[in-house]
Write an enzyme that holds these catalytic residues in place. Structure first.
Site, short mmCIF file in Angstrom:
data_model
loop_
_atom_site.label_atom_id
_atom_site.label_comp_id
_atom_site.label_asym_id
_atom_site.label_seq_id
_atom_site.Cartn_x
_atom_site.Cartn_y
_atom_site.Cartn_z
N THR A 1 0.90 -1.13 -0.01
CA THR A 1 -0.01 0.17 0.11
C THR A 1 0.89 1.17 0.10
OG1 THR A 1 -0.23 -0.17 2.35
CG2 THR A 1 -2.12 -1.16 1.12
N THR B 1 0.07 -2.67 11.59
CA THR B 1 -1.01 -2.76 10.17
C THR B 1 -0.18 -3.53 9.12
OG1 THR B 1 -2.07 -0.76 10.85
CG2 THR B 1 -2.16 -1.06 8.72
N GLU C 1 6.58 4.96 7.40
CA GLU C 1 6.30 6.09 7.00
C GLU C 1 7.21 7.33 7.39
OE1 GLU C 1 1.63 4.90 5.65
OE2 GLU C 1 1.93 6.49 7.36
#
Length: 433
Positions: free
Chosen positions: A185, A222, A308
């Site tokens: 993703t 996640t 991130e």
């Protein structure tokens, strides 16, 4: 890698000491395979196709991992009370027996979608079973696990899923890298690894792929992770090995303190290595356990490296705690501290913030016994600043990866937690989705 420091408790003297690293006893018997992944073990095929689930045209977004024979399964799922439809379906299927395939899509989490989401997840497993049966690999829907990752609150585009399942079945091959790409993703690179060991004279391979970059935190991050092995192993023994491996890998990392609704680790063992079946009493089970943990740790480290907006990966090891549980409490408090993570971003050792985190961690400690090391260089002795110049420690904290070792000198408890710094870019990336 854990850092070994002086034994015994009590005060130490001097300008500070440098500590050396030690390797695990089984490391020499575990061979890392170049460019390995989920199809490195015998009897596994995979594919990754562009089904049109992601908005970006041509992006791979549906992965399929298949065992050519039914495989034993062990799986760990999110403990979040909000569980996505695929998680609920996979939990039930994993209880029923052996598994033939795992199907996963990116671009839509199929979470918070009610009964429609459950219906779509179940239909996806039936589509895979029918498609595999047509291809000569007989399967039932209950033998398929389903996973999703992406935005929460939207339904799967089932026409795209139907096309994707057919295309993925037709594309099944022994190259597992397209599957690793198809589950990404916000990841910036595909994550895959494989190792080889020898059990009773038989080569045994364990391989895996994973995705994850944001919302990374224990129980679980996640992330999706699919691990395959051709080892013959008892189901109960496999599940114990997987639980232990997850605890020491995916549940020992953090990027930003958040978890999600879809987090899943699935391990399939199809027995195609033809080794005598591993059980709890097998003398080489510790080697298999170490190899499985190695695969999971490698993938977990890749997830943190791809976090991130991060600029640093930091391994925090607490030694000498009163118990293993208290070592974990202490390590997690340091690794999760927003203040500590911000200081790393600024290349500032700021060990005072570490002492503060230890103090509120609920782990027993005596301030005057604490030692803190950065890449083996001692910054804190007896709970106070060492005589090592701070400029030397700042150079360490400016590195993209470094270790912090904390010794509490209260017992033998030890725990390692992998984490990252917190940067302005993380905030920018997550202002919107």
């Amino acid at each position: 890698m854990a850092t070994v420091i002086g034994k015994g408790k009590g005060k130490s003297k001097g300008r500070g000491k440098v500590v050396k690293a030690a390797s695990a006893p089984d490391e020499g018997r575990i061979t890392l395979l170049k460019n390995g992944g989920v199809t490195s073990p015998s009897g596994f095929l995979s594919s990754g196709v562009a089904a049109g689930i992601k908005k970006k045209k041509g992006a791979r977004d549906l992965a399929l991992v298949v065992s050519t024979v039914p495989a034993e399964v062990a799986a760990v799922f999110t403990v979040n009370q909000v569980k996505a439809a695929p998680v609920r379906v996979s939990i039930e299927h994993a209880k029923q027996g052996k598994i033939r395939a795992v199907v996963a899509n990116a671009g839509c989490a199929n979470a918070c979608t009610g009964v429609d989401g459950i219906r779509d997840a179940k239909e996806t497993t039936e589509l895979v079973a029918a498609s595999l049966t047509e291809a000569g690999l007989p399967a039932k829907g209950s033998e398929v696990l389903v996973c999703s990752t992406g935005r929460i609150g939207i339904l799967l585009p089932m026409p795209a899923v139907r096309r994707g399942v057919k295309a993925a079945t037709a594309a099944l091959a022994s190259d597992g890298h397209h599957a690793a790409e198809a589950i990404m993703t916000t990841d910036t690179f595909a994550k895959h690894v494989a190792v080889r060991i020898v059990i009773d004279g038989k080569p045994v391979i364990i391989g895996g792929i994973a995705k994850g970059a944001g919302m990374i935190h224990p129980d679980m991050a996640t992330m999706l992770c699919f691990v395959t092995t051709d080892a013959a192993i008892d189901r109960t023994t496999l599940r114990r090995c997987v639980d232990e491996g997850v605890a020491r890998s995916f549940n020992s990392i953090s990027v930003d303190g958040d978890t999600s609704t879809n987090d899943t680790v699935i391990v399939l063992a199809n027995g195609q290595a033809k080794n005598p079946k591993l059980t709890a009493k097998h003398p080489q089970l510790p080697l298999f356990r170490s190899a499985l943990r190695r695969v999971m740790k490698e993938l977990a480290r890749m997830i943190v490296r791809d976090g991130e907006g991060i600029s640093k990966v930091v391994e925090v090891t607490v030694k000498g705690a009163a118990s293993a549980r208290e070592a974990k409490l202490a390590a997690e408090a340091v690794g999760k501290s927003t203040l500590v993570k911000c200081s790393w971003c600024g290349n500032d050792p700021n060990w005072g913030r570490i002492m503060d985190a230890l103090g509120y961690s609920k782990a027993r400690m005596q301030e005057e016994l604490v030692e803190i090391f950065y890449d083996g260089l001692q910054a804190v002795v007896n709970g106070q600043r060492s005589l090592v110049p701070e400029t030397r420690i700042r150079k360490i904290v400016a590195r993209p990866e470094f270790t912090i070792t904390i010794h509490l000198h209260l017992g033998h408890g030890e725990y390692t937690f992998l984490t990252a710094d917190l940067t302005e870019e993380y905030v920018t990336l997550n202002k919107g989705e």
